[in-house]
Design an enzyme around this catalytic site. Structure first.
Site, PDB file in Angstrom:
ATOM      1  N   ARG A 104      96.769  43.495  36.380  1.00  0.00           N
ATOM      2  CA  ARG A 104      96.088  43.618  35.089  1.00  0.00           C
ATOM      3  C   ARG A 104      97.097  43.701  33.946  1.00  0.00           C
ATOM      4  O   ARG A 104      96.896  43.115  32.883  1.00  0.00           O
ATOM      5  CB  ARG A 104      95.172  44.839  35.082  1.00  0.00           C
ATOM      6  CG  ARG A 104      94.341  44.983  33.822  1.00  0.00           C
ATOM      7  CD  ARG A 104      93.388  46.154  33.913  1.00  0.00           C
ATOM      8  NE  ARG A 104      92.328  45.916  34.868  1.00  0.00           N
ATOM      9  CZ  ARG A 104      91.162  45.346  34.578  1.00  0.00           C
ATOM     10  NH1 ARG A 104      90.921  44.941  33.338  1.00  0.00           N
ATOM     11  NH2 ARG A 104      90.243  45.183  35.506  1.00  0.00           N
ATOM     12  N   TYR A 210      93.594  42.089  48.221  1.00  0.00           N
ATOM     13  CA  TYR A 210      94.165  40.744  48.027  1.00  0.00           C
ATOM     14  C   TYR A 210      95.598  40.875  47.539  1.00  0.00           C
ATOM     15  O   TYR A 210      95.994  41.918  46.988  1.00  0.00           O
ATOM     16  CB  TYR A 210      93.325  39.910  47.057  1.00  0.00           C
ATOM     17  CG  TYR A 210      93.009  40.552  45.735  1.00  0.00           C
ATOM     18  CD1 TYR A 210      93.881  40.448  44.651  1.00  0.00           C
ATOM     19  CD2 TYR A 210      91.811  41.248  45.550  1.00  0.00           C
ATOM     20  CE1 TYR A 210      93.577  41.029  43.430  1.00  0.00           C
ATOM     21  CE2 TYR A 210      91.495  41.832  44.326  1.00  0.00           C
ATOM     22  CZ  TYR A 210      92.384  41.708  43.275  1.00  0.00           C
ATOM     23  OH  TYR A 210      92.076  42.291  42.065  1.00  0.00           O
ATOM     24  N   ASP A 289      81.873  44.232  29.553  1.00  0.00           N
ATOM     25  CA  ASP A 289      81.329  45.442  30.172  1.00  0.00           C
ATOM     26  C   ASP A 289      80.495  46.274  29.212  1.00  0.00           C
ATOM     27  O   ASP A 289      79.667  47.080  29.655  1.00  0.00           O
ATOM     28  CB  ASP A 289      82.466  46.306  30.721  1.00  0.00           C
ATOM     29  CG  ASP A 289      83.022  45.788  32.038  1.00  0.00           C
ATOM     30  OD1 ASP A 289      82.426  44.856  32.602  1.00  0.00           O
ATOM     31  OD2 ASP A 289      84.046  46.318  32.500  1.00  0.00           O
TER      32      ASP A 289
END
Length: 395
Positions: A104, A210, A289
């Site tokens: 991120r 992942y 969001d």
């Protein structure tokens, strides 16, 4: 007066600022944090978002920081392979854009580097908004005010601006909680297929992980069923290693190795936003969001936010003299899509947590066709389809 004030310098706010620049619209971004923090460790980006970032000129930079998984693998809690689907080059061939995991912090740096530093204002916490006849006024925590022609609330699941736009219910606890971690691949000696994205499934819980950083790191999210009522004072609470690992005591050793390497200290309530009927009010509109927080089981939170940003920029660029019509068009183009992804993500949680037995065996058989079943999410392209609709609407 600022043409567009974007509240929140997350993935959505930064992408919107870049996309607005392509439309010839100047935006200023206001972020309450004093720096862009590495929250959540990793982000999975699918073709419906990576093709948009590429069109914004960020494709080569994303290739540098992103890591493409080799496969999507579903396993039972003992480690048995239930189903597998190739990613890599075959995914690019099918959807015309890559699937990748990225830290991120790297993604935020990539996006923020494409924004003029003069447009980015950190340490600016918005406390309220009010509207004048020809502008919206934002008030910050220090009492300062700024006026903007339009305001975009990209301030996340706990959005301040959502409560101004609508009185509809805000985010609700999903009955699940998550523990996130980022560990070195070498610290998980029992991990099979370290280059793959993998779901481990078991009664009442699952683990997704992942690779990142050229497969040197593994990003994981462990999800556990919890009481429907969250008892902590906020949406996070401390958790020790013993609490974290107890639901996984009989799972494959690599799951416990992940926890031990990460030594998790925080458990997050996983929230979802009941669908909102209203996405905008006056000169204020919501994005990401703030308007459609969703469970992470399809990895679509960031991807849907990127889609929002590009569509909103297209709408504002198509005709600038009627912001109400542009906001309405944006909501029309995005509402059904995001509700469908929200619903599918919600359904996935229960499917991943089935107890051993006949239902789990049916699920396992159906996972062989998953790639085709969820292709509608990845093949969606907001570019040519929605731009054409906008042109027709603007005539």
């Amino acid at each position: 007066m600022i043409p567009v004030a974007v509240v929140g310098a997350g993935i959505g706010g930064l992408t919107l600022t870049i996309a607005l620049r392509e439309q010839g619209i100047e935006a200023s971004v206001f972020e309450r944090a004093n720096r862009l923090r590495d929250v959540g460790a990793g982000v999975a980006l699918s073709a419906n978002a990576t093709r948009l970032l590429s069109r914004l000129g960020l494709g080569k930079a994303l290739d540098v920081v992103g890591t493409e998984p080799t496969e999507l693998i579903f396993r039972d809690r003992a480690g048995g392979r239930v189903a597998a689907h190739p990613i890599g080059g075959s995914y690019r061939d099918r959807f015309g854009a890559p699937y990748c995991g990225v830290r991120r912090a790297d993604l935020q740096r990539l996006l923020s580097s494409a924004v003029d530093p003069r447009q980015l204002h950190l340490g600016r916490e918005v406390r309220s908004v009010r509207e004048l006849p020809s502008s919206a006024v934002l008030t910050f925590d220090d009492g300062e005010e700024i006026q903007a022609q339009l305001v975009v609330g990209s301030d996340g699941v706990n959005s301040v601006l959502r409560s101004w736009v609508t009185t509809e219910p805000g985010p609700a606890h999903s009955g699940t909680s998550g523990i996130r971690g980022l560990v070195r691949a070498e610290d998980i000696p029992s991990l099979p297929d370290s280059g793959a994205m993998q779901f481990w499934m078991g009664p009442g819980a699952h683990v997704l992980h992942y690779p990142l950083d050229g497969r040197k790191l593994i990003n994981f999210l462990a999800v556990v069923d919890e009481p429907a009522t969250w008892t902590a004072s906020g949406w996070t609470e401390p958790i020790d290693l013993g609490q974290a690992t107890s639901p996984f005591s009989d799972w494959h050793p690599c799951v416990r190795e992940m926890f031990a390497a990460a030594r998790p200290g925080i458990r997050w309530a996983l929230l979802t936003q009941p669908p909102l009927r209203r996405w905008f009010r006056g000169r204020v509109v919501l994005l990401g969001d703030a308007v459609h927080a969703m469970l992470p089981h399809h990895g679509q939170g960031a991807n849907q936010t990127i889609e929002d940003a590009v569509v909103l920029a297209n709408c504002l660029g198509a005709a600038r003299d009627d912001h109400q019509a542009r906001f309405a068009r944006y909501q029309f183009l995005r509402q059904a899509r995001t509700r469908a992804v929200q619903r599918s993500s919600w359904q996935a949680s229960a499917v991943l947590h089935l107890p051993d037995g006949p239902e789990a065996r049916v699920r396992n058989a159906e996972l062989a066709g998953l790639a085709d079943k969820i292709a509608w999410i990845h093949m969606h392209d907001v570019g040519p389809v929605e731009s054409a609709a906008l042109l027709r609407a603007a005539r």
